[in-house]
Design an enzyme around this catalytic site. Sequence first.
Site, mmCIF file in Angstrom:
data_model
loop_
_atom_site.group_PDB
_atom_site.id
_atom_site.type_symbol
_atom_site.label_atom_id
_atom_site.label_comp_id
_atom_site.label_asym_id
_atom_site.label_seq_id
_atom_site.Cartn_x
_atom_site.Cartn_y
_atom_site.Cartn_z
ATOM 1 N N HIS A 176 21.434 -38.475 -43.149
ATOM 2 C CA HIS A 176 20.123 -39.201 -42.560
ATOM 3 C C HIS A 176 20.072 -39.139 -41.299
ATOM 4 O O HIS A 176 21.087 -39.012 -40.433
ATOM 5 C CB HIS A 176 20.358 -40.591 -43.034
ATOM 6 C CG HIS A 176 21.309 -41.586 -42.451
ATOM 7 N ND1 HIS A 176 22.806 -41.428 -43.238
ATOM 8 C CD2 HIS A 176 21.554 -42.200 -41.477
ATOM 9 C CE1 HIS A 176 23.509 -42.127 -42.585
ATOM 10 N NE2 HIS A 176 22.935 -42.660 -41.301
ATOM 11 N N ASP A 227 7.065 -38.877 -26.633
ATOM 12 C CA ASP A 227 6.588 -37.679 -26.045
ATOM 13 C C ASP A 227 7.217 -36.326 -26.067
ATOM 14 O O ASP A 227 7.255 -36.261 -27.412
ATOM 15 C CB ASP A 227 6.227 -37.975 -24.532
ATOM 16 C CG ASP A 227 5.522 -39.320 -24.287
ATOM 17 O OD1 ASP A 227 4.591 -39.550 -24.979
ATOM 18 O OD2 ASP A 227 5.821 -40.173 -23.419
ATOM 19 N N LYS A 266 19.173 -39.556 -37.340
ATOM 20 C CA LYS A 266 18.770 -40.551 -36.542
ATOM 21 C C LYS A 266 18.241 -39.832 -35.471
ATOM 22 O O LYS A 266 19.068 -39.584 -34.457
ATOM 23 C CB LYS A 266 19.947 -41.331 -36.058
ATOM 24 C CG LYS A 266 20.477 -42.259 -37.515
ATOM 25 C CD LYS A 266 21.566 -43.243 -37.100
ATOM 26 C CE LYS A 266 21.870 -43.827 -38.440
ATOM 27 N NZ LYS A 266 23.137 -44.364 -38.246
#
Length: 80
Positions: free
Chosen positions: A13, A20, A15
Amino acid sequence: MPSPFDECLGVFHIKAYIVDDELLLSGANLSEEYFTDRQDRYISFVNGANGLVDFYSNLIDILSDYAEEYHPEPATTTLM
């Protein structure tokens, strides 16, 4: 011990935090515990990182198309 491929499929998974043209990859959740009681490794990429930020942004968009949304059941009350 499972193979690296099995491990990836079972627990992978991302992270990745994108703001921006900056990308932060981490194993940490954005929770109070991680900010106060734990230390974690992370890597920061800035200024677009030669397209890496766009790559992760596109990857997250693609994976999001296949993610399940959580829709809780309406609360019900029982009469006694």
